[in-house]
Design a protein around this motif. Structure first.
Motif, PDB file in Angstrom:
ATOM      1  N   PRO A   1       0.805  -1.235   0.000  1.00 34.44           N
ATOM      2  CA  PRO A   1       0.000   0.000   0.000  1.00 34.44           C
ATOM      3  C   PRO A   1       0.835   1.280   0.000  1.00 34.44           C
ATOM      4  O   PRO A   1       0.451   2.274  -0.630  1.00 34.44           O
ATOM      5  CB  PRO A   1      -0.823  -0.103   1.293  1.00 34.44           C
ATOM      6  N   ILE A   2       1.982   1.254   0.660  1.00 33.43           N
ATOM      7  CA  ILE A   2       2.841   2.445   0.683  1.00 33.43           C
ATOM      8  C   ILE A   2       3.383   2.723  -0.717  1.00 33.43           C
ATOM      9  O   ILE A   2       3.335   3.866  -1.192  1.00 33.43           O
ATOM     10  CB  ILE A   2       3.982   2.289   1.703  1.00 33.43           C
ATOM     11  N   ILE A   3       3.881   1.703  -1.380  1.00 32.75           N
ATOM     12  CA  ILE A   3       4.415   1.882  -2.740  1.00 32.75           C
ATOM     13  C   ILE A   3       3.312   2.352  -3.689  1.00 32.75           C
ATOM     14  O   ILE A   3       3.524   3.264  -4.489  1.00 32.75           O
ATOM     15  CB  ILE A   3       5.086   0.592  -3.251  1.00 32.75           C
ATOM     16  N   VAL A   4       2.139   1.741  -3.590  1.00 35.04           N
ATOM     17  CA  VAL A   4       1.022   2.161  -4.448  1.00 35.04           C
ATOM     18  C   VAL A   4       0.661   3.614  -4.175  1.00 35.04           C
ATOM     19  O   VAL A   4       0.457   4.396  -5.110  1.00 35.04           O
ATOM     20  CB  VAL A   4      -0.198   1.225  -4.266  1.00 35.04           C
ATOM     21  N   ALA A   5       0.606   3.998  -2.912  1.00 36.74           N
ATOM     22  CA  ALA A   5       0.287   5.394  -2.568  1.00 36.74           C
ATOM     23  C   ALA A   5       1.334   6.347  -3.135  1.00 36.74           C
ATOM     24  O   ALA A   5       0.994   7.409  -3.671  1.00 36.74           O
ATOM     25  CB  ALA A   5       0.178   5.539  -1.049  1.00 36.74           C
ATOM     26  N   ILE A   6       2.599   5.975  -3.045  1.00 37.13           N
ATOM     27  CA  ILE A   6       3.668   6.818  -3.587  1.00 37.13           C
ATOM     28  C   ILE A   6       3.547   6.918  -5.104  1.00 37.13           C
ATOM     29  O   ILE A   6       3.589   8.014  -5.676  1.00 37.13           O
ATOM     30  CB  ILE A   6       5.057   6.293  -3.170  1.00 37.13           C
ATOM     31  N   LEU A   7       3.379   5.772  -5.762  1.00 38.16           N
ATOM     32  CA  LEU A   7       3.269   5.767  -7.221  1.00 38.16           C
ATOM     33  C   LEU A   7       2.024   6.516  -7.690  1.00 38.16           C
ATOM     34  O   LEU A   7       2.005   7.082  -8.777  1.00 38.16           O
ATOM     35  CB  LEU A   7       3.267   4.337  -7.755  1.00 38.16           C
ATOM     36  N   PHE A   8       0.998   6.509  -6.864  1.00 41.08           N
ATOM     37  CA  PHE A   8      -0.239   7.211  -7.199  1.00 41.08           C
ATOM     38  C   PHE A   8      -0.015   8.712  -7.297  1.00 41.08           C
ATOM     39  O   PHE A   8      -0.735   9.417  -7.993  1.00 41.08           O
ATOM     40  CB  PHE A   8      -1.293   6.901  -6.139  1.00 41.08           C
ATOM     41  N   THR A   9       0.994   9.232  -6.605  1.00 41.22           N
ATOM     42  CA  THR A   9       1.290  10.666  -6.651  1.00 41.22           C
ATOM     43  C   THR A   9       2.189  11.026  -7.831  1.00 41.22           C
ATOM     44  O   THR A   9       2.404  12.203  -8.099  1.00 41.22           O
ATOM     45  CB  THR A   9       1.977  11.135  -5.351  1.00 41.22           C
ATOM     46  N   VAL A  10       2.722  10.022  -8.510  1.00 41.03           N
ATOM     47  CA  VAL A  10       3.629  10.250  -9.631  1.00 41.03           C
ATOM     48  C   VAL A  10       2.822  10.266 -10.925  1.00 41.03           C
ATOM     49  O   VAL A  10       2.141   9.302 -11.254  1.00 41.03           O
ATOM     50  CB  VAL A  10       4.712   9.136  -9.709  1.00 41.03           C
ATOM     51  N   ASN A  11       2.879  11.384 -11.631  1.00 39.54           N
ATOM     52  CA  ASN A  11       2.263  11.460 -12.948  1.00 39.54           C
ATOM     53  C   ASN A  11       3.378  11.773 -13.937  1.00 39.54           C
ATOM     54  O   ASN A  11       3.979  12.849 -13.883  1.00 39.54           O
ATOM     55  CB  ASN A  11       1.167  12.523 -13.005  1.00 39.54           C
ATOM     56  N   LEU A  12       3.654  10.834 -14.808  1.00 41.22           N
ATOM     57  CA  LEU A  12       4.787  10.954 -15.728  1.00 41.22           C
ATOM     58  C   LEU A  12       4.654  12.155 -16.658  1.00 41.22           C
ATOM     59  O   LEU A  12       5.658  12.800 -16.982  1.00 41.22           O
ATOM     60  CB  LEU A  12       4.959   9.653 -16.515  1.00 41.22           C
ATOM     61  N   GLN A  13       3.441  12.480 -17.076  1.00 39.30           N
ATOM     62  CA  GLN A  13       3.246  13.647 -17.950  1.00 39.30           C
ATOM     63  C   GLN A  13       3.614  14.939 -17.213  1.00 39.30           C
ATOM     64  O   GLN A  13       4.266  15.809 -17.773  1.00 39.30           O
ATOM     65  CB  GLN A  13       1.802  13.720 -18.437  1.00 39.30           C
ATOM     66  N   LYS A  14       3.181  15.032 -15.958  1.00 36.88           N
ATOM     67  CA  LYS A  14       3.472  16.238 -15.173  1.00 36.88           C
ATOM     68  C   LYS A  14       4.966  16.357 -14.874  1.00 36.88           C
ATOM     69  O   LYS A  14       5.462  17.451 -14.629  1.00 36.88           O
ATOM     70  CB  LYS A  14       2.675  16.234 -13.868  1.00 36.88           C
ATOM     71  N   LEU A  15       5.671  15.240 -14.899  1.00 41.01           N
ATOM     72  CA  LEU A  15       7.123  15.252 -14.681  1.00 41.01           C
ATOM     73  C   LEU A  15       7.891  15.554 -15.963  1.00 41.01           C
ATOM     74  O   LEU A  15       9.117  15.581 -15.969  1.00 41.01           O
ATOM     75  CB  LEU A  15       7.595  13.912 -14.100  1.00 41.01           C
ATOM     76  N   GLY A  16       7.153  15.745 -17.062  1.00 44.14           N
ATOM     77  CA  GLY A  16       7.788  16.120 -18.313  1.00 44.14           C
ATOM     78  C   GLY A  16       8.073  14.966 -19.265  1.00 44.14           C
ATOM     79  O   GLY A  16       8.660  15.171 -20.321  1.00 44.14           O
ATOM     80  N   TYR A  17       7.661  13.769 -18.919  1.00 52.75           N
ATOM     81  CA  TYR A  17       7.876  12.627 -19.817  1.00 52.75           C
ATOM     82  C   TYR A  17       6.815  12.616 -20.902  1.00 52.75           C
ATOM     83  O   TYR A  17       5.645  12.919 -20.660  1.00 52.75           O
ATOM     84  CB  TYR A  17       7.839  11.309 -19.040  1.00 52.75           C
ATOM     85  N   ASP A  18       7.243  12.277 -22.090  1.00 53.62           N
ATOM     86  CA  ASP A  18       6.329  12.231 -23.227  1.00 53.62           C
ATOM     87  C   ASP A  18       5.703  10.831 -23.298  1.00 53.62           C
ATOM     88  O   ASP A  18       6.136   9.977 -24.067  1.00 53.62           O
ATOM     89  CB  ASP A  18       7.079  12.560 -24.529  1.00 53.62           C
TER      90      ASP A  18
END
Length: 181
Positions: free
Chosen positions: A23-40
């Protein structure tokens, strides 16, 4: 100490570790949006109906697994439970991948459907976290031959797991009109 209890104790630390770490890893990954980080990256908008279907398949397999054990078919029961675990892992991977590549979908329903949706969603999420150690301990008890202890815990695990699988489909059906993609 009985051999099956020794095996269960051996896996106990790993089960608790996974039950906390997942659940911790999923929660962390849930906050990561690759588009918002600049990835195409292209949004994986095709995934929600796939992972909802996987939840539906899990529900069917769970019911089938219980029917198999009631008929005394331990081999089929064990195989179906392994498929259920695999489906749950596949769901989780696809769910995280979708949320890492797509913008959040807001539920747009109104009236009585709105609190119903959020009740189902919140109970689904909470039980999907709580169910992890239940599934793993129930599985270990079964494969280690501690059948009475397995059966006792499975009476709790089965309805929770079935609820999570079925409500996963319901949540998808309720939010699907609001997907952008």
């Amino acid at each position: 100490m009985e051999e099956s209890l020794i095996k269960e104790k051996k896996y106990s630390k790993w089960i608790w570790l996974l039950s906390i770490v997942i659940p911790i890893i999923v929660a962390i990954l849930f906050t990561v949006n690759l588009q918002k980080l600049g990835y195409d990256v292209k949004p994986l908008t095709f995934l929600p109906p796939i992972y909802a279907t996987i939840n539906g398949i899990t529900a069917v397999l769970l019911v089938w697994a219980v029917a198999a054990i009631k008929k005394g078919n331990k081999t089929l029961h064990e195989r179906l439970i392994k498929y259920c675990i695999a489906c749950s892992l596949a769901f989780l991977a696809l769910y995280v991948a979708y949320h890492m590549t797509s913008i959040e979908t807001k539920y747009g329903g109104e009236g009585i459907l709105r609190p119903i949706y959020f009740f189902i969603l919140i109970t689904h999420i909470l039980l999907s976290i709580i169910i992890i150690p239940f599934v793993l301990f129930t599985f270990v008890r079964g494969i280690s031959g501690s059948y009475e202890r397995h059966k006792k815990l499975a009476r709790i695990t089965y309805p929770m797991w079935l609820y999570v699988a079925v409500t996963g489909v319901i949540v998808y059906l309720m939010i699907s009109p609001y997907y952008i993609g």
